[in-house]
Design a protein around this motif. Structure first.
Motif, PDB file in Angstrom:
ATOM      1  N   ARG A  45     -26.265  47.338 -23.284  1.00 17.44           N
ATOM      2  CA  ARG A  45     -26.024  46.616 -22.038  1.00 17.44           C
ATOM      3  C   ARG A  45     -24.982  45.516 -22.223  1.00 17.44           C
ATOM      4  N   ALA A  46     -24.940  44.938 -23.429  1.00 14.02           N
ATOM      5  CA  ALA A  46     -23.989  43.865 -23.697  1.00 14.02           C
ATOM      6  C   ALA A  46     -22.620  44.393 -24.112  1.00 14.02           C
ATOM      7  N   ALA A  47     -22.519  45.699 -24.373  1.00 12.21           N
ATOM      8  CA  ALA A  47     -21.272  46.273 -24.882  1.00 12.21           C
ATOM      9  C   ALA A  47     -20.242  46.455 -23.776  1.00 12.21           C
ATOM     10  N   SER A  48     -18.973  46.366 -24.140  1.00 11.51           N
ATOM     11  CA  SER A  48     -17.881  46.637 -23.205  1.00 11.51           C
ATOM     12  C   SER A  48     -17.703  48.139 -23.057  1.00 11.51           C
ATOM     13  N   ASP A  49     -16.904  48.535 -22.078  1.00 14.13           N
ATOM     14  CA  ASP A  49     -16.641  49.968 -21.891  1.00 14.13           C
ATOM     15  C   ASP A  49     -16.017  50.562 -23.147  1.00 14.13           C
ATOM     16  N   GLY A  50     -15.082  49.815 -23.751  1.00 13.49           N
ATOM     17  CA  GLY A  50     -14.421  50.302 -24.965  1.00 13.49           C
ATOM     18  C   GLY A  50     -15.388  50.467 -26.121  1.00 13.49           C
ATOM     19  N   GLU A  51     -16.322  49.527 -26.240  1.00 14.60           N
ATOM     20  CA  GLU A  51     -17.309  49.606 -27.315  1.00 14.60           C
ATOM     21  C   GLU A  51     -18.254  50.786 -27.114  1.00 14.60           C
TER      22      GLU A  51
ATOM     23  N   GLY B  44     -18.172  58.077 -29.521  1.00  5.83           N
ATOM     24  CA  GLY B  44     -16.947  58.868 -29.653  1.00  5.83           C
ATOM     25  C   GLY B  44     -17.132  60.161 -30.411  1.00  5.83           C
ATOM     26  N   GLU B  45     -18.102  60.195 -31.304  1.00  7.58           N
ATOM     27  CA  GLU B  45     -18.352  61.393 -32.105  1.00  7.58           C
ATOM     28  C   GLU B  45     -19.450  62.237 -31.473  1.00  7.58           C
ATOM     29  N   LEU B  46     -19.303  63.540 -31.573  1.00  6.71           N
ATOM     30  CA  LEU B  46     -20.282  64.472 -31.005  1.00  6.71           C
ATOM     31  C   LEU B  46     -21.682  64.210 -31.552  1.00  6.71           C
ATOM     32  N   GLU B  47     -21.775  63.916 -32.844  1.00 10.32           N
ATOM     33  CA  GLU B  47     -23.087  63.686 -33.449  1.00 10.32           C
ATOM     34  C   GLU B  47     -23.796  62.507 -32.787  1.00 10.32           C
ATOM     35  N   ALA B  48     -23.049  61.454 -32.463  1.00  8.38           N
ATOM     36  CA  ALA B  48     -23.649  60.282 -31.816  1.00  8.38           C
ATOM     37  C   ALA B  48     -24.138  60.637 -30.415  1.00  8.38           C
ATOM     38  N   ARG B  49     -23.374  61.447 -29.701  1.00  7.03           N
ATOM     39  CA  ARG B  49     -23.792  61.851 -28.350  1.00  7.03           C
ATOM     40  C   ARG B  49     -25.030  62.731 -28.408  1.00  7.03           C
ATOM     41  N   GLU B  50     -25.069  63.627 -29.399  1.00  5.75           N
ATOM     42  CA  GLU B  50     -26.241  64.493 -29.539  1.00  5.75           C
ATOM     43  C   GLU B  50     -27.490  63.679 -29.874  1.00  5.75           C
ATOM     44  N   ARG B  51     -27.336  62.649 -30.711  1.00  3.54           N
ATOM     45  CA  ARG B  51     -28.474  61.778 -31.020  1.00  3.54           C
ATOM     46  C   ARG B  51     -28.964  61.076 -29.753  1.00  3.54           C
TER      47      ARG B  51
ATOM     48  N   VAL C  40     -22.597  57.210 -17.670  1.00  2.00           N
ATOM     49  CA  VAL C  40     -23.872  57.766 -18.140  1.00  2.00           C
ATOM     50  C   VAL C  40     -24.677  56.690 -18.850  1.00  2.00           C
ATOM     51  N   VAL C  41     -24.010  55.965 -19.758  1.00  2.00           N
ATOM     52  CA  VAL C  41     -24.703  54.921 -20.524  1.00  2.00           C
ATOM     53  C   VAL C  41     -25.158  53.791 -19.614  1.00  2.00           C
ATOM     54  N   ARG C  42     -24.281  53.362 -18.686  1.00  2.00           N
ATOM     55  CA  ARG C  42     -24.649  52.282 -17.760  1.00  2.00           C
ATOM     56  C   ARG C  42     -25.844  52.696 -16.899  1.00  2.00           C
ATOM     57  N   LEU C  43     -25.896  53.962 -16.530  1.00  2.00           N
ATOM     58  CA  LEU C  43     -27.000  54.469 -15.715  1.00  2.00           C
ATOM     59  C   LEU C  43     -28.296  54.468 -16.505  1.00  2.00           C
ATOM     60  N   MET C  44     -28.243  54.948 -17.757  1.00  2.00           N
ATOM     61  CA  MET C  44     -29.455  55.062 -18.567  1.00  2.00           C
ATOM     62  C   MET C  44     -29.977  53.705 -19.025  1.00  2.00           C
ATOM     63  N   THR C  45     -29.102  52.685 -19.071  1.00  2.00           N
ATOM     64  CA  THR C  45     -29.557  51.351 -19.470  1.00  2.00           C
ATOM     65  C   THR C  45     -29.960  50.499 -18.273  1.00  2.00           C
ATOM     66  N   GLY C  46     -29.815  51.043 -17.065  1.00  2.00           N
ATOM     67  CA  GLY C  46     -30.222  50.313 -15.869  1.00  2.00           C
ATOM     68  C   GLY C  46     -29.164  49.381 -15.317  1.00  2.00           C
ATOM     69  N   GLU C  47     -27.965  49.404 -15.876  1.00  3.04           N
ATOM     70  CA  GLU C  47     -26.890  48.535 -15.376  1.00  3.04           C
ATOM     71  C   GLU C  47     -26.247  49.098 -14.117  1.00  3.04           C
ATOM     72  N   ALA C  48     -26.279  50.400 -13.966  1.00  3.43           N
ATOM     73  CA  ALA C  48     -25.703  51.063 -12.797  1.00  3.43           C
ATOM     74  C   ALA C  48     -26.812  51.763 -12.035  1.00  3.43           C
ATOM     75  N   ASP C  49     -26.612  51.928 -10.731  1.00  7.54           N
ATOM     76  CA  ASP C  49     -27.563  52.651  -9.896  1.00  7.54           C
ATOM     77  C   ASP C  49     -26.932  53.971  -9.472  1.00  7.54           C
ATOM     78  N   GLY C  50     -27.705  55.047  -9.517  1.00  6.60           N
ATOM     79  CA  GLY C  50     -27.167  56.364  -9.218  1.00  6.60           C
ATOM     80  C   GLY C  50     -26.606  56.513  -7.821  1.00  6.60           C
ATOM     81  N   ALA C  51     -27.290  55.945  -6.811  1.00  6.68           N
ATOM     82  CA  ALA C  51     -26.815  56.073  -5.434  1.00  6.68           C
ATOM     83  C   ALA C  51     -25.525  55.293  -5.230  1.00  6.68           C
TER      84      ALA C  51
END
Length: 277
Positions: free
Chosen positions: A5-11, A17-24, A87-98
């Motif tokens: 939640r504290a991370a920037s978009d770039g972070e 950035g790696e497939l393995e991290a996304r799969e985790r 996706v990350v902002r949505l799953m951390t509650g920072e963004a709302d789907g609607a």
């Protein structure tokens, strides 16, 4: 989650950035959902995620009474297309789907009602906030969300499954935006005939201002007496009540039509705090 939640978009982009991290990340989300059991709506959702490189990846998830599981290659009931950061902002509650959908950051292809049902049922692991939260749809937030949205996109949103949720939340909170000192001696009833439904139908609301009090009547029965009726499409309604469409300009351009007392209809905005104006 707090670190994300504290991370920037770039972070966020670098962290996944790696497939393995996304799969985790996907495995962690599925484990959290399966671990609590699944008593929500059933259906298959394909998530199509746009990466910073421009490439796209897809993940298909089935929600069923037997649990939540990854089902690569299965035919989905609905497809959700969005960026990795969203996706990350949505799953951390920072963004709302609607709100994300209204803004054009989330494209829904298929069963929108399933998305609504799932989004209201799914909650973030640490905050417990639903991924689609009606409380997030206050007029100020919606006004910000639609500021740069294309007409074609808003028209599509207001024709589909999200329409009733957006209309009910906006009209439900409209009385909060009355300027009481300006409305002290005002007595007016304005009807909104809102078209653009996928079935060709029209939704009707009546907003009454009576001596400093604003009330909203949904789908009034029969020939309810009003001073004027504003006839317009769903996307133009959003722009009008949220400050992105000047009512005089809307009438002159043909974006909205007034039946009845034009002066009273156009004066409606003068006693309301229009969120985007």
């Amino acid at each position: 989650m707090q670190r994300l939640r504290a991370a920037s978009d770039g972070e966020i982009g670098a962290a996944f950035g790696e497939l393995e991290a996304r799969e985790r990340g996907v495995r962690a989300v599925l484990a959290a959902l399966t671990g609590t059991g699944w008593d929500g709506p059933a259906g298959t959702v394909r998530f199509v995620v746009a990466l910073e490189s421009g490439a796209r990846e897809s993940w298909t998830v089935r929600f069923a009474t037997t649990g939540v599981s990854s089902v690569p290659g299965a035919d989905p009931d609905v497809e959700l297309r969005l960026g990795l950061v969203d996706v990350v902002r949505l799953m951390t509650g920072e963004a709302d789907g609607a709100l994300l959908h209204l803004a054009g950051g989330l494209e829904v292809v298929g069963d929108e009602n399933l998305v609504l049902a799932l989004g209201c049922h799914l909650r973030t692991a640490d905050t417990g906030r639903p991924l689609i939260d009606p409380a997030a749809l206050d007029p100020v937030a919606v006004s910000r969300a639609i500021a740069g949205a294309r007409t074609e996109h808003l028209s599509s949103v207001m024709a589909g499954g999200f329409r009733s949720l957006v209309l009910s939340e906006v009209f439900g909170r409209l009385p909060e935006f009355l300027i009481e000192e300006k409305a002290a001696g005002v007595r007016v009833a304005i009807a909104f005939a809102i078209g653009g439904r996928r079935d060709g139908g029209t939704d009707r609301y009546v907003v009454r201002i009576l001596d400093g009090v604003c009330t909203v009547e949904v789908d009034p029965a029969g020939e309810t007496a009003v001073d004027a009726t504003l006839v317009l499409e769903g996307h133009e309604f959003l722009r009008l009540v949220l400050g992105h469409l000047n009512p005089v300009r809307g009438v002159l351009s043909g974006q909205l039509r007034v039946e009845g007392q034009v002066i009273k209809a156009l004066g409606f905005n003068s006693v309301m705090r229009i969120p985007g104006s």
